[in-house]
Design a protein around this motif. Structure first.
Motif, PDB file in Angstrom:
ATOM      1  N   THR A   7       0.855  -1.189   0.000  1.00  0.00           N
ATOM      2  CA  THR A   7       0.000   0.000   0.000  1.00  0.00           C
ATOM      3  C   THR A   7       0.888   1.236   0.000  1.00  0.00           C
ATOM      4  O   THR A   7       1.758   1.374   0.858  1.00  0.00           O
ATOM      5  N   TYR A   8       0.664   2.081  -0.976  1.00  0.00           N
ATOM      6  CA  TYR A   8       1.350   3.365  -1.066  1.00  0.00           C
ATOM      7  C   TYR A   8       0.415   4.414  -0.477  1.00  0.00           C
ATOM      8  O   TYR A   8      -0.784   4.412  -0.765  1.00  0.00           O
ATOM      9  N   GLN A   9       0.950   5.304   0.347  1.00  0.00           N
ATOM     10  CA  GLN A   9       0.135   6.382   0.905  1.00  0.00           C
ATOM     11  C   GLN A   9       0.786   7.729   0.653  1.00  0.00           C
ATOM     12  O   GLN A   9       1.998   7.884   0.794  1.00  0.00           O
ATOM     13  N   ARG A  10      -0.047   8.677   0.286  1.00  0.00           N
ATOM     14  CA  ARG A  10       0.384  10.071   0.158  1.00  0.00           C
ATOM     15  C   ARG A  10      -0.500  10.881   1.102  1.00  0.00           C
ATOM     16  O   ARG A  10      -1.716  10.943   0.935  1.00  0.00           O
ATOM     17  N   VAL A  11       0.127  11.483   2.087  1.00  0.00           N
ATOM     18  CA  VAL A  11      -0.600  12.277   3.075  1.00  0.00           C
ATOM     19  C   VAL A  11      -0.512  13.739   2.674  1.00  0.00           C
ATOM     20  O   VAL A  11       0.582  14.299   2.555  1.00  0.00           O
ATOM     21  N   GLU A  12      -1.652  14.333   2.442  1.00  0.00           N
ATOM     22  CA  GLU A  12      -1.749  15.749   2.111  1.00  0.00           C
ATOM     23  C   GLU A  12      -2.418  16.476   3.276  1.00  0.00           C
ATOM     24  O   GLU A  12      -2.890  15.845   4.217  1.00  0.00           O
ATOM     25  N   LYS A  13      -2.465  17.779   3.192  1.00  0.00           N
ATOM     26  CA  LYS A  13      -3.046  18.588   4.266  1.00  0.00           C
ATOM     27  C   LYS A  13      -4.522  18.248   4.501  1.00  0.00           C
ATOM     28  O   LYS A  13      -4.972  18.150   5.639  1.00  0.00           O
ATOM     29  N   GLU A  14      -5.281  18.056   3.428  1.00  0.00           N
ATOM     30  CA  GLU A  14      -6.734  17.867   3.512  1.00  0.00           C
ATOM     31  C   GLU A  14      -7.177  16.402   3.463  1.00  0.00           C
ATOM     32  O   GLU A  14      -8.319  16.110   3.810  1.00  0.00           O
ATOM     33  N   TYR A  15      -6.326  15.501   3.012  1.00  0.00           N
ATOM     34  CA  TYR A  15      -6.749  14.109   2.802  1.00  0.00           C
ATOM     35  C   TYR A  15      -5.530  13.188   2.758  1.00  0.00           C
ATOM     36  O   TYR A  15      -4.400  13.630   2.656  1.00  0.00           O
ATOM     37  N   THR A  16      -5.822  11.887   2.818  1.00  0.00           N
ATOM     38  CA  THR A  16      -4.797  10.863   2.623  1.00  0.00           C
ATOM     39  C   THR A  16      -5.229   9.970   1.466  1.00  0.00           C
ATOM     40  O   THR A  16      -6.336   9.441   1.463  1.00  0.00           O
ATOM     41  N   LEU A  17      -4.354   9.831   0.489  1.00  0.00           N
ATOM     42  CA  LEU A  17      -4.607   8.956  -0.650  1.00  0.00           C
ATOM     43  C   LEU A  17      -3.854   7.656  -0.419  1.00  0.00           C
ATOM     44  O   LEU A  17      -2.655   7.664  -0.154  1.00  0.00           O
ATOM     45  N   SER A  18      -4.568   6.535  -0.476  1.00  0.00           N
ATOM     46  CA  SER A  18      -3.956   5.211  -0.319  1.00  0.00           C
ATOM     47  C   SER A  18      -4.205   4.401  -1.577  1.00  0.00           C
ATOM     48  O   SER A  18      -5.319   4.420  -2.119  1.00  0.00           O
ATOM     49  N   VAL A  19      -3.177   3.697  -2.028  1.00  0.00           N
ATOM     50  CA  VAL A  19      -3.288   2.874  -3.234  1.00  0.00           C
ATOM     51  C   VAL A  19      -2.736   1.494  -2.912  1.00  0.00           C
ATOM     52  O   VAL A  19      -1.567   1.350  -2.559  1.00  0.00           O
ATOM     53  N   ASP A  20      -3.601   0.473  -3.005  1.00  0.00           N
ATOM     54  CA  ASP A  20      -3.167  -0.918  -2.850  1.00  0.00           C
ATOM     55  C   ASP A  20      -2.703  -1.412  -4.214  1.00  0.00           C
ATOM     56  O   ASP A  20      -3.355  -1.154  -5.226  1.00  0.00           O
ATOM     57  N   TYR A  21      -1.590  -2.128  -4.233  1.00  0.00           N
ATOM     58  CA  TYR A  21      -1.040  -2.568  -5.511  1.00  0.00           C
ATOM     59  C   TYR A  21      -0.415  -3.955  -5.393  1.00  0.00           C
ATOM     60  O   TYR A  21      -0.110  -4.430  -4.308  1.00  0.00           O
ATOM     61  N   THR A  22      -0.228  -4.555  -6.545  1.00  0.00           N
ATOM     62  CA  THR A  22       0.572  -5.768  -6.693  1.00  0.00           C
ATOM     63  C   THR A  22       1.676  -5.433  -7.680  1.00  0.00           C
ATOM     64  O   THR A  22       1.413  -4.928  -8.768  1.00  0.00           O
TER      65      THR A  22
END
Length: 77
Positions: A7-22
Motif C-alpha cells: 500500500t502506497y500512501q500520500r498524506v496531504e493537508k486535507e486528505y490521505t490517498l492510499s493505493v493498494d497494488y501488486t
C-alpha cells in the motif's frame, strides 16, 4: 517472477490517498532483460474507496513512478 503486495500512501493537508497494488518483477539474466509490472487493486481517499476508472483516468500517470519506487524500496523487506 517475484510478487509483492503493498500500500502506497500520500498524506496531504486535507486528505490521505492510499493505493493498494501488486508489483511483479523478474530481475532477468544474461538472455532476458529485467521486467516489472504494477497492478493497482484498490484506491482510497481517506477511508472512502474511489473507482479504479477514476484512479486510472486522473491519478495513475501522476503516481505510477512514486508507487513503483515505493515497491522497489520494499522488495526485500
Amino acid at each position: 517472477m517475484n510478487k509483492l503486495r503493498g500500500t502506497y500512501q500520500r498524506v496531504e493537508k486535507e486528505y490521505t490517498l492510499s493505493v493498494d497494488y501488486t508489483y511483479t518483477w523478474d530481475d532477468g539474466d544474461y538472455y532476458t532483460p529485467p521486467d516489472a509490472e504494477l497492478d493497482v487493486t484498490e484506491a482510497y481517499i481517506d477511508s472512502e474507496s474511489i473507482s479504479l476508472d477514476f484512479y486510472y483516468d486522473f491519478l495513475h500517470n501522476q503516481l505510477e513512478d512514486e508507487i513503483c519506487e515505493h515497491a522497489n524500496d520494499n522488495r526485500w523487506n
